[in-house]
Design a protein around this motif. Sequence first.
Motif, PDB file in Angstrom:
ATOM      1  N   LYS A  94      -0.920   5.488  -4.727  1.00 58.17           N
ATOM      2  CA  LYS A  94      -0.769   4.301  -3.874  1.00 58.17           C
ATOM      3  C   LYS A  94      -2.111   3.800  -3.382  1.00 58.17           C
ATOM      4  N   ALA A  95      -2.974   4.729  -2.972  1.00 59.56           N
ATOM      5  CA  ALA A  95      -4.290   4.362  -2.457  1.00 59.56           C
ATOM      6  C   ALA A  95      -5.144   3.691  -3.529  1.00 59.56           C
ATOM      7  N   ILE A  96      -5.116   4.197  -4.734  1.00 57.98           N
ATOM      8  CA  ILE A  96      -5.907   3.611  -5.830  1.00 57.98           C
ATOM      9  C   ILE A  96      -5.442   2.192  -6.111  1.00 57.98           C
ATOM     10  N   ASN A  97      -4.143   1.997  -6.190  1.00 58.76           N
ATOM     11  CA  ASN A  97      -3.606   0.658  -6.436  1.00 58.76           C
ATOM     12  C   ASN A  97      -3.985  -0.302  -5.316  1.00 58.76           C
ATOM     13  N   GLU A  98      -3.879   0.132  -4.085  1.00 52.16           N
ATOM     14  CA  GLU A  98      -4.212  -0.748  -2.964  1.00 52.16           C
ATOM     15  C   GLU A  98      -5.687  -1.121  -2.963  1.00 52.16           C
ATOM     16  N   HIS A  99      -6.558  -0.172  -3.279  1.00 48.21           N
ATOM     17  CA  HIS A  99      -7.992  -0.453  -3.270  1.00 48.21           C
ATOM     18  C   HIS A  99      -8.378  -1.491  -4.320  1.00 48.21           C
ATOM     19  N   ILE A 100      -7.693  -1.489  -5.447  1.00 46.01           N
ATOM     20  CA  ILE A 100      -8.036  -2.449  -6.500  1.00 46.01           C
ATOM     21  C   ILE A 100      -7.301  -3.772  -6.297  1.00 46.01           C
ATOM     22  N   ILE A 101      -6.039  -3.719  -5.951  1.00 40.96           N
ATOM     23  CA  ILE A 101      -5.260  -4.948  -5.784  1.00 40.96           C
ATOM     24  C   ILE A 101      -5.692  -5.713  -4.548  1.00 40.96           C
ATOM     25  N   ARG A 102      -5.965  -4.990  -3.453  1.00 42.25           N
ATOM     26  CA  ARG A 102      -6.421  -5.630  -2.221  1.00 42.25           C
ATOM     27  C   ARG A 102      -7.809  -5.091  -1.865  1.00 42.25           C
ATOM     28  N   SER A 103      -8.766  -5.408  -2.734  1.00 46.44           N
ATOM     29  CA  SER A 103     -10.118  -4.864  -2.592  1.00 46.44           C
ATOM     30  C   SER A 103     -10.841  -5.388  -1.360  1.00 46.44           C
ATOM     31  N   ASP A 104     -10.415  -6.545  -0.846  1.00 45.61           N
ATOM     32  CA  ASP A 104     -11.103  -7.140   0.309  1.00 45.61           C
ATOM     33  C   ASP A 104     -10.485  -6.704   1.638  1.00 45.61           C
ATOM     34  N   SER A 105      -9.526  -5.804   1.581  1.00 48.22           N
ATOM     35  CA  SER A 105      -8.871  -5.341   2.807  1.00 48.22           C
ATOM     36  C   SER A 105      -9.462  -4.000   3.243  1.00 48.22           C
ATOM     37  N   THR A 106      -9.258  -3.681   4.508  1.00 47.59           N
ATOM     38  CA  THR A 106      -9.673  -2.373   5.010  1.00 47.59           C
ATOM     39  C   THR A 106      -8.555  -1.371   4.745  1.00 47.59           C
ATOM     40  N   HIS A 107      -8.947  -0.166   4.406  1.00 46.15           N
ATOM     41  CA  HIS A 107      -7.970   0.865   4.068  1.00 46.15           C
ATOM     42  C   HIS A 107      -8.252   2.101   4.919  1.00 46.15           C
ATOM     43  N   ALA A 108      -7.462   2.270   5.978  1.00 47.27           N
ATOM     44  CA  ALA A 108      -7.641   3.417   6.863  1.00 47.27           C
ATOM     45  C   ALA A 108      -7.266   4.707   6.146  1.00 47.27           C
ATOM     46  N   TRP A 109      -7.925   5.777   6.546  1.00 46.50           N
ATOM     47  CA  TRP A 109      -7.631   7.106   6.023  1.00 46.50           C
ATOM     48  C   TRP A 109      -7.817   7.178   4.498  1.00 46.50           C
ATOM     49  N   PHE A 110      -8.812   6.464   3.981  1.00 45.70           N
ATOM     50  CA  PHE A 110      -9.059   6.427   2.536  1.00 45.70           C
ATOM     51  C   PHE A 110      -7.869   5.840   1.773  1.00 45.70           C
ATOM     52  N   GLY A 111      -7.011   5.090   2.468  1.00 42.29           N
ATOM     53  CA  GLY A 111      -5.819   4.534   1.838  1.00 42.29           C
ATOM     54  C   GLY A 111      -4.681   5.523   1.736  1.00 42.29           C
ATOM     55  N   LEU A 112      -4.830   6.685   2.372  1.00 41.75           N
ATOM     56  CA  LEU A 112      -3.838   7.757   2.244  1.00 41.75           C
ATOM     57  C   LEU A 112      -2.810   7.759   3.369  1.00 41.75           C
ATOM     58  N   LYS A 113      -2.777   6.698   4.139  1.00 39.42           N
ATOM     59  CA  LYS A 113      -1.845   6.622   5.261  1.00 39.42           C
ATOM     60  C   LYS A 113      -0.405   6.668   4.770  1.00 39.42           C
ATOM     61  N   PRO A 114       0.428   7.586   5.301  1.00 41.79           N
ATOM     62  CA  PRO A 114       1.821   7.696   4.852  1.00 41.79           C
ATOM     63  C   PRO A 114       2.694   6.608   5.473  1.00 41.79           C
TER      64      PRO A 114
END
Length: 313
Positions: A94-114
């Motif tokens: 989920k985190a990998i997809n979010e980082h690429i799809i929404r690259s301009d957004s901030t991702h708390a907890w390395f994108g690992l937020k449950p």
Amino acid sequence: MNHTDARPFDMGLALKETWRLMIKKPLHVFVWGLLLTLPSVPVFLVMYGVMGNLTLDQLGNENDPAMQSVAMQINMISWAVQIVALGAMVLVSKAINEHIIRSDSTHAWFGLKPDMQAVRSFVVLLALWIGFAIVIFLIAMIAVLIGAALAAVSGQIVGVLVGILIGVMGLAGLIWAAIKTSLILAASVGLRDFAFVQGWQATKGHFWPLLGLGVIVALLYIAVALVMYFIGFVVIIAAVFAMHGSLDSGLPINEIIGWGGVIGLCIAYALFAAVFSGIAYVLAFGPFASAWRQMALRAANASASVPTTAPTL
């Protein structure tokens, strides 16, 4: 998203965005890999705890009663750890997809937020895994049953050949299904919804480019795996040669290496495996997330270019 738009996505850009993620956020990739690796560490510790009194000779004897008892305990622990590992796999993908799809957004907890998106990702991945497991089981059963029936009527060679042919056809079908479902997770993350239909439809007109991307990803994955496994193999061989003089197959394992050594090995393994696991997962999910992102952007741009009022004559 306009699913009838058959213009191919940019495969080079998909790979470039994946590579960019690894270069710009190496700590993220390492943390993702560490999260994937850590669930296996307790298994090693439990293995040492229950196998410490066994000798190397007993470990090599599958019929030894003590070895069989130990194997049962380890299997029970492994099943429990797999549940934790599944959660880690879902969060990382989920985190990998979010980082690429929404690259301009901030991702708390390395994108690992449950969060709720993690729940959706879990449902999507679980559905895909179960679906593929059922299909593989059915293909294997059909190949065996038809092959056995023909072997009884037309001879063993015919039965084996037909069974192999069915298996090859089934494999081709699995590859087709894998490509057709390759964008479902990315679509679900991008749309923040269960996007089974949208992800499936998005592959329309893009099958061959997606297949090509899948082949490239597989080759890159194999290359990374060979490098990492070669390094690990060299380290293990070096360690065995270093310890060769002190090894005694009749000694219990806990007299050959103590808890301090085992914990040190687990830490070294976790750090080493985290690098490979993080890179491997980014390679597996990143390019397809980029492909979805490109398709969604093109569809959005196409929609924006459509006039909202009828042109005057």
